[in-house]
Design an enzyme around this catalytic site. Structure first.
Site, PDB file in Angstrom:
ATOM      1  N   ILE A   4       0.802  -1.224   0.000  1.00  0.00           N
ATOM      2  CA  ILE A   4       0.000   0.000   0.000  1.00  0.00           C
ATOM      3  C   ILE A   4       0.834   1.273   0.000  1.00  0.00           C
ATOM      4  O   ILE A   4       0.294   2.367  -0.101  1.00  0.00           O
ATOM      5  CB  ILE A   4      -0.980   0.031   1.193  1.00  0.00           C
ATOM      6  CG1 ILE A   4      -0.220  -0.099   2.522  1.00  0.00           C
ATOM      7  CG2 ILE A   4      -2.035  -1.060   1.057  1.00  0.00           C
ATOM      8  CD1 ILE A   4      -1.114   0.032   3.741  1.00  0.00           C
ATOM      9  N   GLY A   5       2.149   1.148   0.107  1.00  0.00           N
ATOM     10  CA  GLY A   5       2.981   2.350   0.111  1.00  0.00           C
ATOM     11  C   GLY A   5       4.450   2.003   0.051  1.00  0.00           C
ATOM     12  O   GLY A   5       4.855   0.860   0.262  1.00  0.00           O
ATOM     13  N   GLY A  23       8.485   3.938   0.836  1.00  0.00           N
ATOM     14  CA  GLY A  23       9.282   5.082   1.254  1.00  0.00           C
ATOM     15  C   GLY A  23      10.733   4.878   0.894  1.00  0.00           C
ATOM     16  O   GLY A  23      11.077   3.997   0.099  1.00  0.00           O
ATOM     17  N   GLY A  24      11.603   5.680   1.482  1.00  0.00           N
ATOM     18  CA  GLY A  24      13.016   5.599   1.148  1.00  0.00           C
ATOM     19  C   GLY A  24      13.650   4.284   1.545  1.00  0.00           C
ATOM     20  O   GLY A  24      14.458   3.715   0.811  1.00  0.00           O
ATOM     21  N   VAL A  76       5.411  -0.491   2.713  1.00  0.00           N
ATOM     22  CA  VAL A  76       4.319  -0.676   3.667  1.00  0.00           C
ATOM     23  C   VAL A  76       3.267  -1.574   3.040  1.00  0.00           C
ATOM     24  O   VAL A  76       2.872  -1.380   1.882  1.00  0.00           O
ATOM     25  CB  VAL A  76       3.699   0.672   4.077  1.00  0.00           C
ATOM     26  CG1 VAL A  76       2.602   0.467   5.114  1.00  0.00           C
ATOM     27  CG2 VAL A  76       4.771   1.609   4.647  1.00  0.00           C
ATOM     28  N   ASP A  86       8.982  15.882   8.982  1.00  0.00           N
ATOM     29  CA  ASP A  86       8.388  15.696   7.656  1.00  0.00           C
ATOM     30  C   ASP A  86       6.878  15.891   7.759  1.00  0.00           C
ATOM     31  O   ASP A  86       6.098  15.107   7.233  1.00  0.00           O
ATOM     32  CB  ASP A  86       8.708  14.298   7.124  1.00  0.00           C
ATOM     33  CG  ASP A  86       8.423  14.174   5.630  1.00  0.00           C
ATOM     34  OD1 ASP A  86       8.362  15.218   4.940  1.00  0.00           O
ATOM     35  OD2 ASP A  86       8.246  13.045   5.155  1.00  0.00           O
TER      36      ASP A  86
END
Length: 259
Positions: free
Chosen positions: A93-94, A96-97, A101, A211
């Site tokens: 679902i996601g 990042g660096g 996720v 962030d």
């Protein structure tokens, strides 16, 4: 996928990792001889090694450490249906660096629970990346606030990849929520006050998010009782003895601006 466009399997990648760390520090002549033997043994692995060694030698590398430690191979090894700890991964679902996720569902404990499971990316095994990932998990463990997505569980996979499970927040980011529902000014201010309350709580625990942007501020819950949830403390900073820092939140929506 290697330089010839052929999909590598897990065993081949493990072999590449082993060979890379064996060869990378060899003297040029010795490295050449070892590479020639790999080429004879397996041309596919040879091409992959050659590419990685070339990338590692570039002075313009964005990250410290070996190039091989920062290659994201997650898409080569889909995790749908894989068990991690007490959870079965449903879908990605996601991203990042450092980590991806996944929506995952509890399969142990005798009750149902959906979580957002964050797993360090396949191939990102540098000490720097792992320490940063574990730092995010440690920060989440310190934060217990209704407007901050809470930590539920964590551990290490059989492949020694750290992971942690967070509260799964189903909703919209704060800007989309307000626009899609034409939230009046009073309602927007209420949401902002909840954001401030969560940020203040983090500050009292000596944690600065660093962030804070609309995509990391989700709105969930019933329409009559919306609830803010702060996400993604991946680059948060723990302030042990340093001075408090001012947090600034900006938006292109004039109804959602404060500093």
């Amino acid at each position: 996928m290697n330089t010839n466009g052929t999909l590598m399997n897990a065993e081949q990648w493990k072999r590449v990792q082993t060979l890379f760390k064996e060869i990378v520090d060899l003297e040029p002549d010795t490295r050449h001889e070892r590479m020639e033997s790999v080429k004879t043994e397996d041309p596919i692995l040879y091409e992959e090694l050659r590419s990685l060694l070339a990338a590692d030698s570039q002075e313009t590398s964005l990250l410290d450490g070996f190039a091989i430690d920062h290659v994201d191979l997650s898409d080569l090894f889909p995790l749908e249906g894989v068990q991690v700890g007490s959870f079965l991964i449903e879908k990605k679902i996601g991203s990042g660096g450092m980590g991806n996720v996944y929506l995952a569902n509890r399969t142990e404990g005798g009750f149902e629970q959906s979580v957002a499971l964050k797993l360090i990316k396949y191939g990102m095994g540098s000490e720097q990346a792992i320490n940063r990932f574990l730092g995010e998990r440690s920060i989440l463990a310190r934060l217990q606030h209704p407007n901050i997505a809470r930590l539920i569980d964590g551990g290490i996979t059989g492949e020694e990849r750290p992971w942690f499970a967070m509260e799964y927040v189903k909703g919209e980011n704060i800007l989309d929520y307000c626009k899609n529902r034409t939230v009046p000014l009073k309602g927007r201010l209420k949401l902002i006050l909840d954001v401030i309350d969560a940020v203040q709580y983090a500050h009292k625990n000596l944690i600065v998010h660093r962030d804070l942007k609309p995509d990391n501020i989700m709105v969930t819950g019933e329409e009559d009782f919306p609830m803010i949830k702060l996400l993604d403390f991946g680059i948060a900073q723990i302030l042990e003895d340093s001075e408090p820092k001012q947090i600034e939140f900006k938006s292109h929506d004039p109804g959602l601006c404060f500093t």
